[in-house]
Design an enzyme around this catalytic site. Structure first.
Site, mmCIF file in Angstrom:
data_model
loop_
_atom_site.group_PDB
_atom_site.id
_atom_site.type_symbol
_atom_site.label_atom_id
_atom_site.label_comp_id
_atom_site.label_asym_id
_atom_site.label_seq_id
_atom_site.Cartn_x
_atom_site.Cartn_y
_atom_site.Cartn_z
ATOM 1 N N ARG A 64 0.760 -1.275 -0.165
ATOM 2 C CA ARG A 64 0.112 0.110 -0.073
ATOM 3 C C ARG A 64 0.727 1.273 0.128
ATOM 4 O O ARG A 64 1.776 1.354 0.574
ATOM 5 C CB ARG A 64 -0.942 0.036 1.196
ATOM 6 C CG ARG A 64 -2.399 -0.501 1.083
ATOM 7 C CD ARG A 64 -3.136 -0.300 2.321
ATOM 8 N NE ARG A 64 -3.831 -1.476 2.391
ATOM 9 C CZ ARG A 64 -4.527 -1.785 3.577
ATOM 10 N NH1 ARG A 64 -4.115 -1.145 4.907
ATOM 11 N NH2 ARG A 64 -5.368 -2.896 3.818
ATOM 12 N N ARG A 71 3.011 4.080 4.852
ATOM 13 C CA ARG A 71 2.743 4.634 6.221
ATOM 14 C C ARG A 71 3.502 3.525 6.972
ATOM 15 O O ARG A 71 3.616 2.496 6.773
ATOM 16 C CB ARG A 71 1.322 4.345 6.416
ATOM 17 C CG ARG A 71 0.296 5.446 5.916
ATOM 18 C CD ARG A 71 -0.921 5.256 6.154
ATOM 19 N NE ARG A 71 -1.366 4.247 7.424
ATOM 20 C CZ ARG A 71 -2.606 3.775 7.945
ATOM 21 N NH1 ARG A 71 -3.682 4.325 7.047
ATOM 22 N NH2 ARG A 71 -2.869 3.065 8.758
#
Ligand SMILES: [Zn+2]
Length: 216
Positions: free
Chosen positions: A124, A157
């Site tokens: 991601r 992240r």
């Protein structure tokens, strides 16, 4: 007949996606305990105030508060034909309590190998400007590292880095295995093979429908 559904499965297995689709397909609300916490805090309800002070002191929200919050929500009129519940029960006492205030028809336990989850979460990328989400393999941006929508920089992240994901999976297993075991002894668990590419969400929903269509 009701469709009172509990969702189980590790982070990254796709529960949010499946819950969204099932909520539409069966016209039942999709309830996330994380959202209940956030809303209670935002609306400054009596429980919300207690949760806020507990969370801000770094403690875990105790079972009795979580139970009360979930019980109140499940007793609202939109849940009378059923619900999808994500994030509860997380402990055996929470599961035991639920048996006393709401019938559970089925616990859908989404299963995928760790490597698959690592690649789903680990791939991601999030836009640092507009928070759009990409995936290096499944939803690649047109230009590597650059957001299609706003040209912002795409970042990984910190909680989506491999070591952190491994740890999250380990914590999930330790914490929730007793809950799954408990529900299994009640004959409520349906294991759903979620080891399919994102494009094959339909295959996963079809597996679930086989179980749910028996209940409605
Ligand atoms: Zn962007």
């Amino acid at each position: 007949m009701t469709l009172n559904i509990v969702l189980l499965g590790p982070p990254g297995v796709g529960k949010g996606t499946y819950a969204g689709l099932l909520s539409k397909k069966y016209s039942i609300p999709n309830i996330s305990v994380g959202d209940l916490f956030r809303n209670a805090i935002k609306n400054e309800t009596p429980l919300g105030k207690r949760i806020k002070s507990i969370v801000s002191s770094g403690e875990l929200v105790p079972d009795d508060i979580v139970i009360e919050l979930v019980k109140d929500r499940l007793n609202e009129p939109d849940c009378k034909n059923g619900f999808l519940l994500d994030g509860y029960p997380r402990t055996v006492p929470q599961a035991e309590a639920m048996m006393t205030f709401k019938k559970v028809d089925i616990a859908l336990n989404f299963v995928a190998p760790d490597e698959e989850i690592m690649s789903r979460i680990g791939g991601r990328r999030t836009c640092s400007k507009c928070a759009a989400i990409y995936h290096v393999k499944n939803i690649p941006p047109k230009v590597e590292g650059v957001c299609d929508k706003c040209k912002g920089e795409l970042i990984q992240r910190s909680d989506e880095k491999p070591d952190v994901i491994k740890n999250r999976l380990e914590v999930y297993r330790q914490k929730t295995k007793p809950v799954a075991d408990y529900l299994r002894t009640k004959g409520l668990v349906a294991d759903i093979d979620a080891n399919y590419p994102i494009a094959e969400v339909d295959t996963i929903i079809a597996q679930v429908a086989k179980y749910l269509d028996k209940l409605v």
